[in-house]
Design a protein around this motif. Structure first.
Motif, PDB file in Angstrom:
ATOM      1  N   GLU A  15       0.839  -1.192   0.000  1.00 59.07           N
ATOM      2  CA  GLU A  15       0.000   0.000   0.000  1.00 59.07           C
ATOM      3  C   GLU A  15       0.879   1.249   0.000  1.00 59.07           C
ATOM      4  N   LEU A  16       1.964   1.193   0.741  1.00 56.20           N
ATOM      5  CA  LEU A  16       2.914   2.307   0.762  1.00 56.20           C
ATOM      6  C   LEU A  16       3.521   2.520  -0.623  1.00 56.20           C
ATOM      7  N   VAL A  17       3.847   1.433  -1.293  1.00 56.03           N
ATOM      8  CA  VAL A  17       4.404   1.526  -2.652  1.00 56.03           C
ATOM      9  C   VAL A  17       3.391   2.157  -3.602  1.00 56.03           C
ATOM     10  N   ASP A  18       2.132   1.787  -3.462  1.00 56.42           N
ATOM     11  CA  ASP A  18       1.081   2.436  -4.263  1.00 56.42           C
ATOM     12  C   ASP A  18       1.088   3.944  -4.038  1.00 56.42           C
ATOM     13  N   GLY A  19       1.271   4.353  -2.781  1.00 60.02           N
ATOM     14  CA  GLY A  19       1.313   5.774  -2.475  1.00 60.02           C
ATOM     15  C   GLY A  19       2.492   6.471  -3.129  1.00 60.02           C
ATOM     16  N   ILE A  20       3.627   5.797  -3.185  1.00 55.24           N
ATOM     17  CA  ILE A  20       4.806   6.355  -3.846  1.00 55.24           C
ATOM     18  C   ILE A  20       4.546   6.511  -5.340  1.00 55.24           C
ATOM     19  N   CYS A  21       3.926   5.510  -5.925  1.00 53.33           N
ATOM     20  CA  CYS A  21       3.618   5.570  -7.357  1.00 53.33           C
ATOM     21  C   CYS A  21       2.662   6.722  -7.670  1.00 53.33           C
ATOM     22  N   ALA A  22       1.666   6.914  -6.809  1.00 56.52           N
ATOM     23  CA  ALA A  22       0.656   7.938  -7.065  1.00 56.52           C
ATOM     24  C   ALA A  22       1.215   9.350  -6.917  1.00 56.52           C
ATOM     25  N   ARG A  23       2.335   9.475  -6.204  1.00 55.51           N
ATOM     26  CA  ARG A  23       2.905  10.806  -5.951  1.00 55.51           C
ATOM     27  C   ARG A  23       4.277  10.970  -6.583  1.00 55.51           C
ATOM     28  N   ARG A  24       4.470  10.333  -7.701  1.00 55.28           N
ATOM     29  CA  ARG A  24       5.771  10.371  -8.376  1.00 55.28           C
ATOM     30  C   ARG A  24       6.212  11.794  -8.693  1.00 55.28           C
ATOM     31  N   GLU A 307       2.433  11.758   2.476  1.00 53.85           N
ATOM     32  CA  GLU A 307       2.249  13.206   2.576  1.00 53.85           C
ATOM     33  C   GLU A 307       3.072  13.787   3.725  1.00 53.85           C
ATOM     34  N   LEU A 308       3.167  13.050   4.813  1.00 53.50           N
ATOM     35  CA  LEU A 308       3.972  13.515   5.937  1.00 53.50           C
ATOM     36  C   LEU A 308       5.445  13.566   5.573  1.00 53.50           C
ATOM     37  N   VAL A 309       5.947  12.522   4.933  1.00 54.99           N
ATOM     38  CA  VAL A 309       7.360  12.505   4.520  1.00 54.99           C
ATOM     39  C   VAL A 309       7.646  13.644   3.548  1.00 54.99           C
ATOM     40  N   ARG A 310       6.732  13.882   2.610  1.00 56.63           N
ATOM     41  CA  ARG A 310       6.906  14.999   1.656  1.00 56.63           C
ATOM     42  C   ARG A 310       7.136  16.306   2.397  1.00 56.63           C
ATOM     43  N   ALA A 311       6.304  16.557   3.395  1.00 54.99           N
ATOM     44  CA  ALA A 311       6.418  17.819   4.133  1.00 54.99           C
ATOM     45  C   ALA A 311       7.714  17.870   4.943  1.00 54.99           C
ATOM     46  N   ILE A 313      10.652  16.439   4.460  1.00 56.15           N
ATOM     47  CA  ILE A 313      11.911  16.590   3.712  1.00 56.15           C
ATOM     48  C   ILE A 313      11.877  17.779   2.767  1.00 56.15           C
ATOM     49  N   GLY A 314      10.778  18.534   2.798  1.00 59.53           N
ATOM     50  CA  GLY A 314      10.694  19.725   1.966  1.00 59.53           C
ATOM     51  C   GLY A 314      10.354  19.475   0.528  1.00 59.53           C
ATOM     52  N   ALA A 315       9.820  18.272   0.221  1.00 61.07           N
ATOM     53  CA  ALA A 315       9.455  17.973  -1.170  1.00 61.07           C
ATOM     54  C   ALA A 315       8.115  18.585  -1.533  1.00 61.07           C
ATOM     55  N   GLY A 316       7.316  18.896  -0.540  1.00 59.34           N
ATOM     56  CA  GLY A 316       6.022  19.524  -0.796  1.00 59.34           C
ATOM     57  C   GLY A 316       5.915  20.793   0.023  1.00 59.34           C
ATOM     58  N   SER A 317       4.844  21.507  -0.155  1.00 58.39           N
ATOM     59  CA  SER A 317       4.648  22.729   0.615  1.00 58.39           C
ATOM     60  C   SER A 317       4.341  22.369   2.062  1.00 58.39           C
TER      61      SER A 317
END
Length: 426
Positions: A15-24, A307-311, A313-317
């Protein structure tokens, strides 16, 4: 980035991998490292993860290893999703308290304490090894239960850590569905501790600002919400709040125990589901996560984690996330070093709790009592000792009696003798 998952052989991982794919386009994962001591599970889940990425056209490489040090080297973030003792230990957690007429549950009560005692030393050892190879700036995202106690242990040891649970995102998505709005427009007024939380408002944004639509939800969908969280519909409407599913163990304890005595332990059900999932994952023709995964639990975990990891590491707003974090005055009736579960502003500089409205007395008393228990539970996990275990149980509102605390402490130690370091040394 290099993202490491400790407990990567979990059936959650696809499921985590699916999330990575969806947010490439917004999270540039170049390497996904799965760490797990179970080589068979690791091989199955690793191969399936590669097929999921390949089908999505994602270029990330998947590495598997049994070594935490090897897996965490160079990682920007490390997700912790392990279960010390496996489903066998979980079954014990869910059943041994029944002899005392207490609820058997893997994250609260006597069973939750047993899991904390097994888990905290292992997680702290892993965290130390991560820090050695990844450096002090790597984020540890803890999904390992009991999340509040484990996160507190990590923070007190000086790690850069935050705890994550899927309860809030599950209620957010349910609210959005019932209201017929985009989930991105829904924000929760979430307060409490991990697995001891309430939604006091469901704020929906539109062109005119935010409106609290929880009264509307309770009026129109009270029975469905009541069934979802295991609480009486009239009580939800009277309080105007939505508790987490886990509050039923406090507010309907005796009823929950009676139900458990007539049901199969959840550990047995999950063991069967996991065996089926692993058999599915092992099929080289399978390139999509099977529908069966939804019955494993942990819904929306991947979305919340990514989404938490994105925030972080600064990959997202910068964004708002419901996470487990040090209190630091947010709830003035708790000590600063308590760990609470609340909405936080998250960006590459860290995690900061957002200001909270005064907490209602009905909530405040229970939050304070369970937070005090968590303090004692962590002390028992770090220093050991049968009497510290009994004191923690005495402080827990699901136990709270001398005789029960003493008997449960003895039963807990006996059931976990092989996996408690301080018992083995004694």
């Amino acid at each position: 980035m290099r993202l490491t998952v400790v407990g990567g052989g979990s059936t959650y991982t696809p499921e985590l991998v699916d999330g990575i794919c969806a947010r490439r386009s917004t999270l540039d994962v170049e390497e996904l490292v799965l760490v797990d001591p179970d080589e068979r599970r690791l091989e199955i889940v690793g191969d399936f993860s590669r097929r999921l990425l390949a089908r999505a056209g994602h270029p990330a490489l998947v590495h598997t290893t049994t070594s935490v040090a090897e897996g965490a080297e160079g990682a920007s973030a490390v997700l912790l999703q392990l279960r010390v003792g496996g489903q066998r230990a979980r079954r014990s957690d869910e059943t041994f308290p029944h002899a005392c007429g207490c609820v058997g549950q893997e994250t609260t009560g006597a069973g939750g304490l047993a899991k904390a005692l097994r888990t905290v030393p292992v997680v702290l050892d892993i965290a130390d090894r991560v820090r050695e190879v990844a450096g002090p700036d790597a984020w540890l995202v803890d999904f390992t239960n009991p999340v509040g106690i484990v996160t507190r242990a990590l923070l007190e040891a000086g790690h850069r850590a935050v705890g994550l649970c899927n309860v809030a995102i599950g209620l957010q998505r349910l609210s959005a569905r019932l209201l017929g709005v985009d989930s991105a427009s829904v924000r929760l007024d979430h307060v409490g501790l991990n697995h001891l939380s309430w939604e006091r408002r469901v704020l929906v944004a539109d062109a005119h600002g935010e409106t609290d639509r929880l009264p509307e939800l309770l009026a129109a969908h009270g029975p469905e919400l009541a069934e979802h969280v295991g609480a009486p519909c009239d009580w939800l409407r009277r309080t105007g709040m939505l508790p987490s599913y886990y509050l039923k163990y406090f507010y309907a304890h005796d009823e929950a125990v009676r139900a458990q005595l007539t049901e199969r332990p959840r550990a047995d059900v999950v063991s069967e589901v996991e065996a089926e999932l692993l058999a599915c994952y092992a099929d080289p023709a399978l390139e999509r996560t099977p529908e069966l995964l939804a019955s494993r639990g942990g819904a929306y975990y991947s979305e919340a984690a990514i989404e938490l990891v994105r925030a972080l590491i600064g990959a997202g707003s910068a964004g708002e996330h419901v996470v487990n974090v040090r209190n630091e005055g947010t709830l003035p009736f708790l000590p600063d070093d308590a760990v609470i579960e609340t909405a936080c502003a998250v960006d590459s500089s860290g995690v900061r709790p957002l200001p909270q409205r005064p907490v209602e007395p009905l909530l405040r008393g229970l939050i304070a009592q369970v937070s005090a228990y968590e303090h004692l539970a962590l002390d028992a996990a770090l220093r050991g000792g049968r009497d510290r275990v009994a004191d923690a149980l005495l402080a827990h509102p699901l136990v709270g009696q001398y005789a029960l605390a003493d008997r449960l402490a003895d039963d807990l130690v006996a059931a976990n003798r092989a996996v408690l370091p301080w018992v083995r040394k004694g």
